[in-house]
Design a protein around this motif. Structure first.
Motif, PDB file in Angstrom:
ATOM      1  N   HIS A   1      61.520  20.052   2.589  1.00  0.00           N
ATOM      2  CA  HIS A   1      60.176  19.925   2.055  1.00  0.00           C
ATOM      3  C   HIS A   1      59.270  19.260   3.070  1.00  0.00           C
ATOM      4  CE1 HIS A   1      60.527  15.597   1.109  1.00  0.00           C
ATOM      5  NE2 HIS A   1      61.796  15.903   0.943  1.00  0.00           N
TER       6      HIS A   1
ATOM      7  N   ALA B   1      55.524  30.295   0.038  1.00  0.00           N
ATOM      8  CA  ALA B   1      55.454  30.247  -1.429  1.00  0.00           C
ATOM      9  C   ALA B   1      56.745  30.805  -2.027  1.00  0.00           C
ATOM     10  CB  ALA B   1      54.241  31.021  -1.932  1.00  0.00           C
TER      11      ALA B   1
ATOM     12  N   LYS C   1      54.612  24.500  -1.020  1.00  0.00           N
ATOM     13  CA  LYS C   1      53.192  24.592  -1.328  1.00  0.00           C
ATOM     14  C   LYS C   1      52.432  24.498  -0.008  1.00  0.00           C
ATOM     15  CE  LYS C   1      51.761  22.768  -5.403  1.00  0.00           C
ATOM     16  NZ  LYS C   1      51.331  21.648  -6.233  1.00  0.00           N
TER      17      LYS C   1
ATOM     18  N   SER D   1      49.064  26.575   1.469  1.00  0.00           N
ATOM     19  CA  SER D   1      48.066  27.640   1.492  1.00  0.00           C
ATOM     20  C   SER D   1      47.736  27.985   2.941  1.00  0.00           C
ATOM     21  CB  SER D   1      46.795  27.188   0.771  1.00  0.00           C
ATOM     22  OG  SER D   1      46.182  26.130   1.495  1.00  0.00           O
TER      23      SER D   1
ATOM     24  N   ARG E   1      45.658  25.269   4.385  1.00  0.00           N
ATOM     25  CA  ARG E   1      46.417  24.069   4.743  1.00  0.00           C
ATOM     26  C   ARG E   1      47.194  24.293   6.043  1.00  0.00           C
ATOM     27  NH1 ARG E   1      49.037  20.544   0.191  1.00  0.00           N
ATOM     28  NH2 ARG E   1      46.848  20.028   0.014  1.00  0.00           N
TER      29      ARG E   1
END
Length: 186
Positions: free
Chosen positions: A10, A41, A46, A48, A51
């Motif tokens: 993560h 995704a 998470k 985008s 980002r």
């Protein structure tokens, strides 16, 4: 309904880790930022396209700036503010300020305020998800540099409750094998 796969790791709120992961997989798993956002995704991350783009822009900042955040970490809000400041003031101004900053005992918000030339760092909210190890490192740096000598004094200057500092110190004092388990858990 297909079950969403769980991420193997993560990024949390770390834009530099995101930029590293993007570049690592570029050309093998994806070829564009948009493809990367879609693939991440699917993996349960998470991230985008915006980002990812922001993370890549931040990763291009000079070491003089990025190294200031080694002890306290970097989060997306910090990245946005640094990029905004670069666009408003220019990289030369940011680097000139960064060279003058001693990060010992300072929070992410305090370092960001100094880089941006803001006297009162209260314009930047304190990021509450700072890891206990990072918080303890800041506390210890402040003791070593003479910024404070007691937990209560440090708490006041760091804008953190002394009980949170005590908890962070207790966690940092755990045996290494326990810390490894804690750090490897998402």
């Amino acid at each position: 309904m297909a079950e969403k796969s769980q991420p193997v790791g993560h990024f949390g709120d770390d834009p530099l880790a995101l930029a590293t992961f993007y570049r690592l997989m570029l050309g093998t798993r994806w070829n564009t930022i948009s493809e990367a956002a879609n693939e991440m995704a699917k993996l349960g991350f998470k991230a985008s396209a915006n980002r990812i783009q922001q993370a890549l822009a931040l990763s291009e900042f000079p070491r003089e700036v990025l190294d200031l955040f080694k002890g306290v970490g970097m989060v997306n809000r910090t990245a946005r503010e640094l990029i905004r400041m670069r666009n408003e003031q220019g990289m030369e101004q940011i680097v000139a300020r960064a060279i003058e900053i001693d990060p010992a005992g300072k929070s992410r918000s305090q370092i960001l305020a100094l880089i941006c030339g803001i006297e009162n760092g209260r314009n930047f909210r304190t990021y509450q998800r700072e890891t206990p190890l990072s918080l303890n490192r800041r506390y210890r740096d402040g003791i070593e540099s003479g910024l404070w000598s007691a937990m209560r004094q440090a708490g006041k200057m760091m804008e953190v409750s002394p009980s949170r500092l005590a908890e962070a110190s207790a966690i940092a004092a755990l045996p290494r094998r326990f810390l490894i388990c804690l750090l490897s858990t998402p």
